[in-house]
Motif scaffolding. Structure first.
Motif, PDB file in Angstrom:
ATOM      1  N   HIS A 150      16.264  -0.691  59.997  1.00 34.05           N
ATOM      2  CA  HIS A 150      15.458  -1.152  61.138  1.00 34.05           C
ATOM      3  C   HIS A 150      16.194  -2.162  62.019  1.00 34.05           C
ATOM      4  CE1 HIS A 150      14.578  -4.442  58.365  1.00 34.05           C
ATOM      5  NE2 HIS A 150      14.181  -5.136  59.406  1.00 34.05           N
ATOM      6  N   ASN A 151      17.164  -2.886  61.465  1.00 36.70           N
ATOM      7  CA  ASN A 151      17.826  -3.913  62.274  1.00 36.70           C
ATOM      8  C   ASN A 151      19.355  -3.819  62.269  1.00 36.70           C
ATOM      9  OD1 ASN A 151      18.216  -4.664  59.657  1.00 36.70           O
ATOM     10  ND2 ASN A 151      17.677  -6.804  59.953  1.00 36.70           N
ATOM     11  N   ARG A 152      19.898  -2.694  61.771  1.00 33.98           N
ATOM     12  CA  ARG A 152      21.349  -2.515  61.774  1.00 33.98           C
ATOM     13  C   ARG A 152      21.695  -1.079  61.380  1.00 33.98           C
ATOM     14  NH1 ARG A 152      22.867  -6.065  56.417  1.00 33.98           N
ATOM     15  NH2 ARG A 152      21.708  -4.791  54.974  1.00 33.98           N
ATOM     16  N   VAL A 153      22.919  -0.723  61.691  1.00 31.98           N
ATOM     17  CA  VAL A 153      23.468   0.565  61.268  1.00 31.98           C
ATOM     18  C   VAL A 153      24.448   0.271  60.136  1.00 31.98           C
ATOM     19  CG1 VAL A 153      24.875   2.550  61.939  1.00 31.98           C
ATOM     20  CG2 VAL A 153      23.228   1.589  63.561  1.00 31.98           C
ATOM     21  N   HIS A 154      24.271   0.952  59.032  1.00 30.99           N
ATOM     22  CA  HIS A 154      25.120   0.745  57.865  1.00 30.99           C
ATOM     23  C   HIS A 154      26.029   1.962  57.704  1.00 30.99           C
ATOM     24  CE1 HIS A 154      25.289  -0.071  53.224  1.00 30.99           C
ATOM     25  NE2 HIS A 154      26.487  -0.035  53.773  1.00 30.99           N
ATOM     26  N   GLU A 160      39.109   6.482  64.280  1.00 28.86           N
ATOM     27  CA  GLU A 160      38.785   5.487  65.303  1.00 28.86           C
ATOM     28  C   GLU A 160      37.799   6.060  66.317  1.00 28.86           C
ATOM     29  OE1 GLU A 160      40.848   2.759  68.779  1.00 28.86           O
ATOM     30  OE2 GLU A 160      42.127   3.592  67.199  1.00 28.86           O
ATOM     31  N   ALA A 161      38.008   7.296  66.734  1.00 26.91           N
ATOM     32  CA  ALA A 161      37.107   7.916  67.713  1.00 26.91           C
ATOM     33  C   ALA A 161      35.699   8.064  67.148  1.00 26.91           C
ATOM     34  CB  ALA A 161      37.652   9.275  68.143  1.00 26.91           C
ATOM     35  N   VAL A 162      35.594   8.479  65.909  1.00 18.23           N
ATOM     36  CA  VAL A 162      34.269   8.633  65.288  1.00 18.23           C
ATOM     37  C   VAL A 162      33.609   7.271  65.129  1.00 18.23           C
ATOM     38  CG1 VAL A 162      33.069   9.333  63.180  1.00 18.23           C
ATOM     39  CG2 VAL A 162      34.811  10.827  64.167  1.00 18.23           C
ATOM     40  N   LEU A 163      34.360   6.286  64.671  1.00 17.63           N
ATOM     41  CA  LEU A 163      33.805   4.940  64.521  1.00 17.63           C
ATOM     42  C   LEU A 163      33.311   4.392  65.858  1.00 17.63           C
ATOM     43  CD1 LEU A 163      36.283   3.391  61.969  1.00 17.63           C
ATOM     44  CD2 LEU A 163      33.834   3.707  61.642  1.00 17.63           C
ATOM     45  N   ARG A 164      34.114   4.579  66.900  1.00 19.85           N
ATOM     46  CA  ARG A 164      33.697   4.110  68.224  1.00 19.85           C
ATOM     47  C   ARG A 164      32.400   4.799  68.665  1.00 19.85           C
ATOM     48  NH1 ARG A 164      37.144   0.842  70.918  1.00 19.85           N
ATOM     49  NH2 ARG A 164      39.313   0.749  70.237  1.00 19.85           N
ATOM     50  N   SER A 165      32.248   6.066  68.334  1.00 18.49           N
ATOM     51  CA  SER A 165      31.016   6.764  68.722  1.00 18.49           C
ATOM     52  C   SER A 165      29.818   6.214  67.953  1.00 18.49           C
ATOM     53  CB  SER A 165      31.146   8.272  68.515  1.00 18.49           C
ATOM     54  OG  SER A 165      31.162   8.609  67.146  1.00 18.49           O
ATOM     55  N   PHE A 166      30.006   5.889  66.673  1.00 18.84           N
ATOM     56  CA  PHE A 166      28.923   5.278  65.903  1.00 18.84           C
ATOM     57  C   PHE A 166      28.599   3.886  66.436  1.00 18.84           C
ATOM     58  CE2 PHE A 166      30.267   7.909  61.959  1.00 18.84           C
ATOM     59  CZ  PHE A 166      29.555   9.002  62.411  1.00 18.84           C
ATOM     60  N   MET A 167      29.641   3.154  66.828  1.00 20.06           N
ATOM     61  CA  MET A 167      29.429   1.828  67.405  1.00 20.06           C
ATOM     62  C   MET A 167      28.675   1.944  68.727  1.00 20.06           C
ATOM     63  SD  MET A 167      33.228   0.415  66.436  1.00 20.06           S
ATOM     64  CE  MET A 167      33.156  -1.143  67.308  1.00 20.06           C
ATOM     65  N   TYR A 168      28.994   2.951  69.505  1.00 23.26           N
ATOM     66  CA  TYR A 168      28.264   3.188  70.759  1.00 23.26           C
ATOM     67  C   TYR A 168      26.783   3.424  70.457  1.00 23.26           C
ATOM     68  CZ  TYR A 168      26.597   5.434  74.994  1.00 23.26           C
ATOM     69  OH  TYR A 168      25.852   5.760  76.102  1.00 23.26           O
ATOM     70  N   SER A 169      26.497   4.217  69.433  1.00 18.91           N
ATOM     71  CA  SER A 169      25.093   4.459  69.052  1.00 18.91           C
ATOM     72  C   SER A 169      24.407   3.156  68.657  1.00 18.91           C
ATOM     73  CB  SER A 169      25.011   5.460  67.897  1.00 18.91           C
ATOM     74  OG  SER A 169      25.451   6.717  68.299  1.00 18.91           O
ATOM     75  N   ALA A 170      25.101   2.329  67.868  1.00 21.21           N
ATOM     76  CA  ALA A 170      24.530   1.035  67.472  1.00 21.21           C
ATOM     77  C   ALA A 170      24.281   0.164  68.695  1.00 21.21           C
ATOM     78  CB  ALA A 170      25.464   0.327  66.491  1.00 21.21           C
ATOM     79  N   VAL A 191      21.706  -3.002  67.903  1.00 18.60           N
ATOM     80  CA  VAL A 191      21.749  -3.511  66.531  1.00 18.60           C
ATOM     81  C   VAL A 191      23.213  -3.587  66.079  1.00 18.60           C
ATOM     82  CG1 VAL A 191      19.462  -2.628  65.900  1.00 18.60           C
ATOM     83  CG2 VAL A 191      21.487  -1.201  65.491  1.00 18.60           C
ATOM     84  N   PRO A 192      23.512  -4.495  65.156  1.00 12.09           N
ATOM     85  CA  PRO A 192      24.872  -4.569  64.632  1.00 12.09           C
ATOM     86  C   PRO A 192      25.156  -3.414  63.664  1.00 12.09           C
ATOM     87  CG  PRO A 192      23.487  -6.171  63.531  1.00 12.09           C
ATOM     88  CD  PRO A 192      22.646  -5.534  64.608  1.00 12.09           C
ATOM     89  N   MET A 193      26.411  -3.250  63.369  1.00 11.92           N
ATOM     90  CA  MET A 193      26.848  -2.244  62.402  1.00 11.92           C
ATOM     91  C   MET A 193      27.585  -2.959  61.290  1.00 11.92           C
ATOM     92  SD  MET A 193      29.067   1.087  63.376  1.00 11.92           S
ATOM     93  CE  MET A 193      29.645   2.219  62.167  1.00 11.92           C
ATOM     94  N   HIS A 194      27.321  -2.552  60.055  1.00 13.43           N
ATOM     95  CA  HIS A 194      28.046  -3.184  58.948  1.00 13.43           C
ATOM     96  C   HIS A 194      28.577  -2.129  57.996  1.00 13.43           C
ATOM     97  CE1 HIS A 194      25.292  -3.244  55.338  1.00 13.43           C
ATOM     98  NE2 HIS A 194      24.494  -2.776  56.251  1.00 13.43           N
ATOM     99  N   LEU A 195      29.570  -2.552  57.216  1.00 10.27           N
ATOM    100  CA  LEU A 195      30.226  -1.674  56.261  1.00 10.27           C
ATOM    101  C   LEU A 195      30.877  -2.520  55.188  1.00 10.27           C
ATOM    102  CD1 LEU A 195      33.545  -1.943  56.894  1.00 10.27           C
ATOM    103  CD2 LEU A 195      32.856  -0.664  58.901  1.00 10.27           C
ATOM    104  N   SER A 196      31.289  -1.864  54.120  1.00  8.49           N
ATOM    105  CA  SER A 196      32.087  -2.507  53.079  1.00  8.49           C
ATOM    106  C   SER A 196      33.388  -1.745  52.966  1.00  8.49           C
ATOM    107  CB  SER A 196      31.355  -2.481  51.730  1.00  8.49           C
ATOM    108  OG  SER A 196      30.243  -3.328  51.761  1.00  8.49           O
ATOM    109  N   ALA A 213      25.798  -6.773  73.841  1.00  9.04           N
ATOM    110  CA  ALA A 213      24.450  -7.172  74.276  1.00  9.04           C
ATOM    111  C   ALA A 213      23.842  -8.193  73.320  1.00  9.04           C
ATOM    112  CB  ALA A 213      23.542  -5.947  74.388  1.00  9.04           C
ATOM    113  N   ILE A 214      24.080  -8.020  72.024  1.00 14.84           N
ATOM    114  CA  ILE A 214      23.558  -8.972  71.040  1.00 14.84           C
ATOM    115  C   ILE A 214      24.316 -10.279  71.140  1.00 14.84           C
ATOM    116  CG2 ILE A 214      23.366  -9.464  68.582  1.00 14.84           C
ATOM    117  CD1 ILE A 214      22.779  -6.527  68.129  1.00 14.84           C
TER     118      ILE A 214
END
Length: 173
Positions: A89-93, A110-120, A125-130, A165-166
């Motif tokens: 609800h408050n981030r993309v994991h 990198e291209a796929v990650l950038r597209s996911f970041m664009y969606s976030a 909302v922020p995006m997080h990963l481990s 934006a955040i």
């Protein structure tokens, strides 16, 4: 997330995983687990351990992230990777992203990650990963894309990326 609206370069496509992708996903997992092939033992025993690891990973993801979305990454209609995302609800994991050896080092990740970041960023909302601390190449890419380490619990680092934006709205609070 509308995966048809991802901003990807020509030839690169992300689609939902389907049952027929199991063979590719097993191939991808087998390729990633060359470390287990260093185990002293019969080949069949080692391969059974690798298969058990895949089943455990799939089951663990299903239990930990019941709402996760599973994607196949294709390059000119050939499956070359996969990604697992959970839109909380408050981030993309970003739970997991992996590519075949032959697809690495060409900018696809990198291209796929950038597209996911664009969606976030569209969701604001922020995006997080481990990431494993020893995975220097992945950490270098995440840092290049603006992710920051927010927690270290060996052997992993948790990293966050905030859309502009955040960041801008937090500057005034």
């Amino acid at each position: 997330m509308n995966y048809n609206q991802l901003k990807l370069p020509a030839g690169l496509h992300v689609r939902p995983a389907v049952a027929k992708d199991k063979v590719f996903l097993a191939q991808l997992h087998n390729e990633k687990r060359d470390d287990l092939r260093l185990i002293q033992g019969e080949k069949d025993f080692v391969e059974s351990i690798i298969a058990m690891q895949l089943n455990a990973m799939d089951q663990g993801y299903g239990e930990q992230f019941p709402n996760a979305l599973y994607f196949i990454i294709e390059y000119y209609n050939e499956a070359v990777g996969r990604a697992v995302l959970d839109f909380e609800h408050n981030r993309v994991h970003l739970i997991d992203i992996a590519f075949l050896h032959k697809a690495r080092g060409h900018g696809l990740g990198e291209a796929v990650l950038r597209s996911f970041m664009y969606s976030a960023s569209q969701l604001k909302v922020p995006m997080h990963l481990s990431v494993q601390q020893l995975n220097v190449a992945a950490k270098r890419l995440y840092l290049k894309l603006g992710f920051k380490t927010v927690e270290i619990t060996a052997p992993y680092e948790r990293m966050m990326w905030y859309p502009q934006a955040i960041v801008n709205s937090q500057a005034f609070t």
